[in-house]
Design an enzyme around this catalytic site. Structure first.
Site, PDB file in Angstrom:
ATOM      1  N   ASP A 165       9.806  -1.094  18.793  1.00 25.19           N
ATOM      2  CA  ASP A 165      10.629  -1.811  19.763  1.00 25.19           C
ATOM      3  C   ASP A 165       9.931  -3.128  20.092  1.00 25.19           C
ATOM      4  O   ASP A 165       8.715  -3.157  20.275  1.00 25.19           O
ATOM      5  CB  ASP A 165      10.827  -0.987  21.042  1.00 25.19           C
ATOM      6  CG  ASP A 165      12.075  -1.421  21.815  1.00 25.19           C
ATOM      7  OD1 ASP A 165      12.892  -0.559  22.155  1.00 25.19           O
ATOM      8  OD2 ASP A 165      12.216  -2.643  22.069  1.00 25.19           O
ATOM      9  N   ASN A 173      16.809  -1.564  32.881  1.00 18.32           N
ATOM     10  CA  ASN A 173      16.580  -0.498  31.900  1.00 18.32           C
ATOM     11  C   ASN A 173      16.381   0.855  32.577  1.00 18.32           C
ATOM     12  O   ASN A 173      16.604   1.905  31.980  1.00 18.32           O
ATOM     13  CB  ASN A 173      15.315  -0.769  31.071  1.00 18.32           C
ATOM     14  CG  ASN A 173      15.420  -1.993  30.184  1.00 18.32           C
ATOM     15  OD1 ASN A 173      14.422  -2.618  29.859  1.00 18.32           O
ATOM     16  ND2 ASN A 173      16.634  -2.373  29.793  1.00 18.32           N
ATOM     17  N   LEU A 174      15.912   0.839  33.822  1.00 18.73           N
ATOM     18  CA  LEU A 174      15.472   2.094  34.453  1.00 18.73           C
ATOM     19  C   LEU A 174      16.627   3.034  34.793  1.00 18.73           C
ATOM     20  O   LEU A 174      16.409   4.203  35.069  1.00 18.73           O
ATOM     21  CB  LEU A 174      14.636   1.798  35.708  1.00 18.73           C
ATOM     22  CG  LEU A 174      13.406   0.917  35.490  1.00 18.73           C
ATOM     23  CD1 LEU A 174      12.570   0.843  36.755  1.00 18.73           C
ATOM     24  CD2 LEU A 174      12.544   1.429  34.338  1.00 18.73           C
ATOM     25  N   GLN A 175      17.868   2.526  34.735  1.00 16.18           N
ATOM     26  CA  GLN A 175      19.024   3.370  35.042  1.00 16.18           C
ATOM     27  C   GLN A 175      19.216   4.460  33.982  1.00 16.18           C
ATOM     28  O   GLN A 175      19.782   5.503  34.254  1.00 16.18           O
ATOM     29  CB  GLN A 175      20.269   2.460  35.150  1.00 16.18           C
ATOM     30  CG  GLN A 175      21.606   3.150  35.216  1.00 16.18           C
ATOM     31  CD  GLN A 175      22.324   3.148  33.877  1.00 16.18           C
ATOM     32  OE1 GLN A 175      21.748   2.760  32.846  1.00 16.18           O
ATOM     33  NE2 GLN A 175      23.572   3.575  33.872  1.00 16.18           N
ATOM     34  N   LYS A 189       7.917  -1.884  25.824  1.00 16.17           N
ATOM     35  CA  LYS A 189       8.484  -0.525  25.857  1.00 16.17           C
ATOM     36  C   LYS A 189       7.653   0.461  25.048  1.00 16.17           C
ATOM     37  O   LYS A 189       7.567   1.645  25.396  1.00 16.17           O
ATOM     38  CB  LYS A 189       9.927  -0.548  25.338  1.00 16.17           C
ATOM     39  CG  LYS A 189      10.884  -1.213  26.314  1.00 16.17           C
ATOM     40  CD  LYS A 189      12.318  -1.107  25.850  1.00 16.17           C
ATOM     41  CE  LYS A 189      13.240  -1.716  26.897  1.00 16.17           C
ATOM     42  NZ  LYS A 189      14.646  -1.729  26.439  1.00 16.17           N
ATOM     43  N   ASP A 233      20.549  -0.797  19.365  1.00 13.77           N
ATOM     44  CA  ASP A 233      21.806  -1.121  20.032  1.00 13.77           C
ATOM     45  C   ASP A 233      22.498  -2.321  19.394  1.00 13.77           C
ATOM     46  O   ASP A 233      23.351  -2.933  20.007  1.00 13.77           O
ATOM     47  CB  ASP A 233      21.545  -1.407  21.518  1.00 13.77           C
ATOM     48  CG  ASP A 233      20.708  -2.664  21.704  1.00 13.77           C
ATOM     49  OD1 ASP A 233      20.166  -3.168  20.706  1.00 13.77           O
ATOM     50  OD2 ASP A 233      20.606  -3.144  22.846  1.00 13.77           O
ATOM     51  N   ASN A 234      22.123  -2.675  18.150  1.00 11.54           N
ATOM     52  CA  ASN A 234      22.784  -3.847  17.558  1.00 11.54           C
ATOM     53  C   ASN A 234      23.013  -3.641  16.066  1.00 11.54           C
ATOM     54  O   ASN A 234      22.333  -2.852  15.415  1.00 11.54           O
ATOM     55  CB  ASN A 234      21.975  -5.116  17.820  1.00 11.54           C
ATOM     56  CG  ASN A 234      20.640  -5.080  17.115  1.00 11.54           C
ATOM     57  OD1 ASN A 234      20.522  -5.443  15.960  1.00 11.54           O
ATOM     58  ND2 ASN A 234      19.598  -4.592  17.811  1.00 11.54           N
ATOM     59  N   CYS A 291      25.477  -2.130  25.122  1.00  8.09           N
ATOM     60  CA  CYS A 291      25.394  -1.443  26.409  1.00  8.09           C
ATOM     61  C   CYS A 291      24.917  -2.393  27.498  1.00  8.09           C
ATOM     62  O   CYS A 291      25.243  -2.237  28.670  1.00  8.09           O
ATOM     63  CB  CYS A 291      24.465  -0.249  26.325  1.00  8.09           C
ATOM     64  SG  CYS A 291      25.275   1.108  25.517  1.00  8.09           S
ATOM     65  N   CYS A 442      30.787 -15.853  30.766  1.00  9.08           N
ATOM     66  CA  CYS A 442      30.874 -14.392  30.745  1.00  9.08           C
ATOM     67  C   CYS A 442      29.513 -13.865  31.138  1.00  9.08           C
ATOM     68  O   CYS A 442      28.696 -14.621  31.675  1.00  9.08           O
ATOM     69  CB  CYS A 442      31.306 -13.877  29.372  1.00  9.08           C
ATOM     70  SG  CYS A 442      30.072 -14.142  28.107  1.00  9.08           S
TER      71      CYS A 442
END
Lengths: 486, 141
Positions: A165, A173-175, A189, A233-234, A291, A442
């Protein structure tokens, strides 16, 4: 002499069932065949010129397949049969871990105690646990999915865990990224991943790669490992991982989440389909939010990541049924779990019958994933947050268009912006003044580019600008007339 | 696009019944295609000629048996389209041995069988002797 060709081989003999030849021994017949039907040579012989293992030569009902019987001359009226041997078998060892590596593993008393609940399962036992310890796993991405995968694979006893990473821990990120805590903010990370693995089991060989996946490094990162868990995520990373893993012959356990939904599948396993069979091309850049832009409910990556870890362990142990050739689709909002069939594509440019991608260097991932500015298109002009702030302060005449969805605006309103969601832009373009500068905003500055391109295609001629980095990048801007802008 | 092969409903059911009954051994047979329609319309179920202790994980069709059956099939306007076999308690993926014995252009149907009956059903093919194996989807017609 009469030579009979099995129906299964006839395509290589001009569809003939019987050949007439003057040759009088098997040797002579084979060399005559090579001259008459050059197509047939590759089906009869391997690259070393040996008869292929599935070809049998009979004279009458006598097997004469071995070379020492080929010189004997045959009588004029004998019939030579060219037949295939049809055979096969179930895969002997379903585990992806070679037997010699399993046998090299030993356990001490502490490990027997630690893994007791695996050892008591008939399908895992000592053999399975040894395979787990012998396994070398790469986890790409230490985010939300990676959090679940890293913890469970470490707890299960995987011997070597590599985590890749490039990112650092941020508050948002912590959610869902439960291996990182408040005290890890701004740390890499991979550092908090290392801490968590160390705390679970110090005997695990942990390898941290604090780097971004690129064509230059992907093969070095995964080559020699048994399995790759794709928690990225990509699209660029996913295609890179898939292609390199296929070329290095490594299976990939893929997971993805978006809002309330997730998917899990396995690629590149024993000639099964690959990511390109399932998704031949990524969607246009900016159309599908990650995300970070689209959001996801907190426990969803825990569900999907846990299933990824479970699939990886089953492949390592060699048990059960798995998701190769199938996609598990999870809707956590309405609790629907579906399994969809996934076929291997004959025309796949990577794993199909006639592949065009033979190395990751052959392929332009940036271009394929729409990350490059196409040259023929007019480049999109944009403002940095500072430039836009200055224009707002100067009260320059301009229209600001917020293309975000209503629920996103509820979190953070942009003052004095008119609101037009992307889907309505072309229809409502007469609400814009072509004599005046129009700035599109946006969350992260990607959908606003899509908005500008959409209007261009619809024929809008006025000057259009993008807010680079979106509203996220504007968070730290201070306005002179207010203490803080937010 | 993925290649497809059509198998008549009756034939399909016959294959599954044979393989289910063969469990825990491997079952096998020959797929016969109608030369006119191209549809697989019949089978020759074969006694697995692998040695007894290997039957749970191997199958073999004697070349001379195949020779007799294909001549008989031709007399009925049929031709050999490929082969089917089961993998008891294992996935319907091709083993190393399966790939090694694959004849280019022939269809290979692999069926996973288990305690609970028929599992996964997969079709495979390759075009060239050293070529890549690709998946073939099977349609019941």
């Amino acid at each position: 002499m009469n030579v009979y060709i099995s129906a299964t081989l006839r395509n290589f003999f001009g569809k003939n069932a019987r050949l007439e030849t003057k040759a009088s021994s098997i040797n002579d017949i084979l060399s005559w065949i090579k001259d008459e039907y050059p197509e047939s040579e590759k089906v009869l012989f391997d690259e070393n010129g040996k008869l292929r293992s599935f070809i049998r030569i009979y004279v009458g009902d006598e097997n004469r397949s071995s070379e020492d019987k080929w010189k004997t001359s045959l009588s004029e009226d004998s019939e030579v049969l060219l037949l295939p041997a049809i055979a096969g078998g179930a895969p002997e060892n379903d585990s992806i871990i070679p037997e010699e590596r399993r046998k090299a593993v030993a356990f001490d008393d502490k490990e027997i105690e630690r893994f007791g609940r695996h050892l008591m399962l008939r399908d895992i036992g000592v053999k399975g646990q040894k395979r787990i310890k012998a396994a070398r796993v790469v986890i790409a991405g230490a985010g939300a999915l990676g959090s679940a995968v890293i913890q469970y694979l470490a707890a299960a006893g995987v011997g070597t865990i590599k985590v890749v990473d490039f990112d650092e821990v941020s508050l948002e990120n912590l959610q869902s990224q439960v291996i990182h805590t408040t005290r890890d903010l701004n740390r890499p990370k991979v550092a908090s991943a290392k801490d968590i693995v160390r705390n679970i089991n110090r005997n695990i060989n942990f390898e941290a790669e604090n780097t971004k996946l690129e064509t230059e490094n992907i093969v070095d990162i995964i080559d020699g490992y048994d399995i790759v868990i794709d928690c990225t995520d990509n699209y660029k990373a996913r295609y890179l991982i898939n292609d390199a893993a296929y070329l290095c012959d490594i299976p990939v356990v893929f997971g993805a989440i978006y809002q309330f939904e997730g998917q899990v599948t396995i690629f590149n396993l024993n000639g099964g389909p690959c990511y390109r069979c399932a998704f031949p091309a990524p969607p246009p850049a900016g159309l599908v939010p990650t995300c970070a832009e689209g959001g996801a409910i907190s426990p969803l990556p825990g569900i999907i990541g846990s299933i990824q870890a479970n699939e990886a362990l089953k492949l390592i142990i060699g048990i059960g049924d798995h998701l190769s050739g199938k996609i598990l689709s999870v809707d956590s909002l309405y609790l629907r779990f579906k399994i969809l069939e996934l076929e291997k594509e004959k025309e796949c440019p990577l794993c199909g019958a006639h592949p065009s991608i033979k190395g990751v260097q052959d392929f332009d991932y940036e271009d394929f994933c729409g990350l490059k500015q196409p040259e023929e298109e007019i480049p999109i002009e944009g403002f940095t947050p500072e430039e836009l702030a200055k224009r707002i302060e100067n009260e320059d005449p301009m229209t600001i268009v917020d293309v975000r969805e209503p629920h996103e605006r509820a979190i953070q309103r942009f003052p004095n912006a008119i609101v037009i969601p992307i889907g309505q832009l072309a229809r409502r373009m007469n609400e814009l003044d072509p004599e005046q500068d129009t700035i599109f905003i946006c969350k992260q500055g990607m959908r606003s580019i899509l908005a500008i391109n959409t209007l261009r295609e619809a024929g809008y001629k006025g000057p259009m600008f993008n807010l680079k980095g979106g509203i996220d990048a504007m968070k730290d801007i201070m306005f002179s007339h207010e203490g803080a802008w937010l | 696009m993925t290649d497809t092969v059509s198998i008549s409903k009756r034939t399909y059911a016959a294959i599954m019944l044979q393989l289910k009954n063969a469990y825990p051994y491997e079952g096998c047979g020959i797929l016969l295609g109608n030369k006119q329609s191209g549809i697989v319309e019949d089978i020759n179920s074969i006694d697995n000629s692998a040695e007894d202790d290997r039957k749970t994980a191997h199958y073999m069709i004697d070349p001379i048996t195949l020779y007799r059956l294909e001549i008989e099939a031709e007399s009925r306007g049929m031709s050999v389209a490929g082969f089917y076999h089961s993998h008891p308690d294992k996935a319907a993926v091709l083993s190393k041995e399966d790939k090694q014995y694959m004849i280019p252009g022939m269809l290979y149907v692999v069926v996973s069988t288990g305690r609970y009956g028929i599992g996964e059903i997969k079709g495979y093919m390759k075009d060239e002797p050293d070529g890549k194996v690709y998946g073939v989807s099977i349609w019941e017609v």
